[in-house]
Design a protein around this motif. Structure first.
Motif: not given
Length: 590
Positions: A73-74, A80, A250, A253
């Motif tokens: 997850e970002d 993500a 990704v 992020r």
């Protein structure tokens, strides 16, 4: 070395994406690398000034039989990237299959969705799918754990429900579960009322019957796009890890949060104690079959890290848990209701020590410079490079039994002194002709992990026994090996046809009679079954007749099931036989 990998991605992201599956570093035993980032890199080519792809390793030691999902997850907490989903959930759709959610079932039974398997991952992924229900239109069949012959076709993976005694020998995704070749299942259809599921349907179906399968079944594979990240359930109780190259989009992020959700069927404690009869649905027509699966909810482990900074981040405790029934994606904070020892609850990932760090869930990033060695003295090492591996030699298949084949092969000697055999990968599908592309290989059924230490030295013949097979089927096997950096050898292939399975019956399994009368619990079917057990099985001649019936009636049953006129004619023929059987059985018992 790793910088060369990053440089190549920078120069030609499209070509790099095509081989992304071979780029993840995986030193040591038991690691796995997945190629889902190929599409991500292709869709997000590197731009001047953009972040670079970064290699990371996810380390863990699971207990046996878990289902798990790893994802990133970002910085904003948004999903993500998926990294790994065990195949019972990702490929075979146990979260979204026909039947009641509370069925007394088993992981290899075909019916009964598992909404509580990985609810945090499923809800946070942001994807939904049409809910799968029975294609069978008989109202009473909607709560049946039986075979649904009137809407069923041959099954290559799922099999009969297990009994509680059978279940004691089951290992998720690795246990042989033999059934007759003609065992069939209802593949389901989409809910006509528009019901949705956060879990994907199965994507392993390859053959469809236009009369007995719903057209919806052909759409399952197109909806389930998890092939690139699915993997067999880890063997358990040994160090494992997944290496992954995070694409530049990704990385940009970040900081990122690496999450792993782990579930274990039947993992009960004092707080989450369930009963077979009162908390699950027991099919009264198959009351001896099916096992309870409810237990403690899934648990979540997570760490936050900056992929551009080289180093290791780990945690020695779980951070929260999911809904016990999978109703939402809520993350409940850690509390005393969840066990934390004995491989239960928060102990589903065991505490491990590596390179001086003690943790249950950890992430090592190679950082933006991609240096593999221990450049800053923190004890973590890594060293990977692209290399071409020689193909496997002398691959042969020997059929041992209806459900077992022995593969023999030679991993050739290597000229590179840094070479280390990390993993053998064996996949198989049924059928006469398969074009083994990398995509087909990744989508095929994966044989459980093989410890390289059990293989013969390089240049000498090794043997591996493949179980979980079906009698009288032609199997196409594909084999490759990977080095410690997850470079893959070319795919070697061989085929074998298993022998027919010996006679086997299951309670309530009357093919033609069930097709004719519409349900396995119809009075006429019950009478014929009782006659079989009381009059035919005790005699040698009777046993031969029953064997003949079970060998040749399923194809006839499938034809009858799809034709109302033939079903009517079959009832006309079988009704007096059933009446005579009922009288004979009653007389024998008086």
């Amino acid at each position: 070395m790793v910088p060369a990998m990053v440089a190549r991605a920078r120069r030609d992201p499209g070509a790099f994406a095509a081989q992304a599956v071979t780029t993840a570093a995986r030193p040591g035993r038991g690691g796995r690398a997945l190629g889902s980032l190929a599409a991500a890199l292709a869709l997000a080519p590197a731009r001047a000034g953009a972040a670079e792809p970064v290699l990371v390793e996810f380390h863990y030691t699971p207990v046996p039989n878990v289902q798990m999902a790893i994802w990133l997850e970002d910085r904003d907490g948004k999903h993500a990237l998926d990294v790994l989903v065990t195949q019972a959930t990702g490929k075979y759709g146990i979260g979204n299959r026909p039947g009641r959610w509370d069925f007394l079932s088993s992981w290899r039974a075909p019916y009964g969705p598992r909404p509580s398997v990985l609810p945090i991952w499923a809800h946070r992924s942001g994807r939904t799918y049409p809910r799968v229900i029975f294609f069978d239109s008989e109202p009473l069949d909607l709560e049946s754990l039986g075979w649904h012959e009137n809407s069923s076709t041959a099954e290559n993976y799922f099999c009969i429900p297990l009994t509680p005694a059978d279940h004691e020998t089951v290992v998720v995704d690795t246990m042989t579960c033999p059934s007759p070749k003609n065992f069939s299942t209802d593949k389901g259809r989409f809910d006509p009322e528009g019901g949705r599921s956060v879990y994907p349907p199965r994507n392993d179906l390859m053959v469809f019957d236009p009369q007995l399968d719903s057209p919806d079944a052909k759409e399952y594979a197109g909806l389930n796009q998890l092939d690139g990240v699915t993997a067999a359930t880890p063997a358990g109780d040994r160090e494992d890890f997944t290496a992954f190259l995070i694409p530049a989009e990704v990385v940009a992020r970040g900081p990122l949060t690496a999450r792993v959700e782990v579930s274990l069927e039947g993992d009960e404690n004092e707080t989450y104690a369930f009963d077979r009869e009162t908390d699950h649905y027991v099919d009264p027509r198959l009351s001896n079959y099916g096992v309870e699966y409810l237990g403690q909810p899934s648990v979540l482990y997570e760490v936050t890290f900056d992929p551009n900074e080289r180093g290791f981040t780990g945690t020695d405790r779980y951070s929260g848990y999911g809904d016990w029934d999978g109703a939402t994606g809520a993350i409940h904070p850690r509390d005393a209701t969840i066990s934390e020892d004995g491989g239960s609850g928060g102990d589903r990932l065991k505490s491990m020590t590596k390179n001086g760090d003690t943790f249950r869930w950890g992430v090592f990033s190679y950082g933006e410079d991609g240096q593999g060695g221990d450049t800053d003295g923190d004890g973590w090492q890594g060293s990977c490079e692209f290399r071409e591996l020689a193909p496997i030699e002398d691959l042969q298949a020997e059929v041992l039994d209806f459900d077992r084949v022995r593969l023999t092969f030679v991993v050739p000697p290597q000229t590179d002194p840094k070479f280390k055999l990390s993993r053998m990968k064996i996949r198989h599908v049924t059928g006469e002709d398969v074009a083994w592309t990398p995509e087909v290989f990744d989508a095929a059924y994966e044989v459980p992990p093989i410890d390289p230490l059990t293989l013969a030295p390089l240049g000498q013949p090794s043997t591996v026994e493949v179980a979980q097979l079906w009698g009288d089927y032609t199997y196409q096997f594909a084999v490759l090996y990977e080095d410690s950096c997850a470079n893959r050898s070319p795919i070697a292939t061989v085929s074998a046809t298993t022998t027919a399975q010996k006679f086997q019956t299951v309670d309530s399994f009357c093919f033609v009679a069930t097709a004719a009368f519409g349900a396995p619990w119809a009075a006429q079917v019950a009478a014929l079954r009782a006659f079989r057990d009381a009059w035919l099985k005790p005699s040698a001649t009777g046993v031969d007749l029953v064997r003949f019936y079970y060998a040749y009636s399923p194809p006839l049953a499938r034809v009858i099931a799809g034709e109302p006129l033939l079903r009517g004619l079959a009832r006309v023929v079988l009704a007096p036989v059933a009446d005579a059987a009922r009288l004979a059985t009653a007389a024998g018992g008086s």
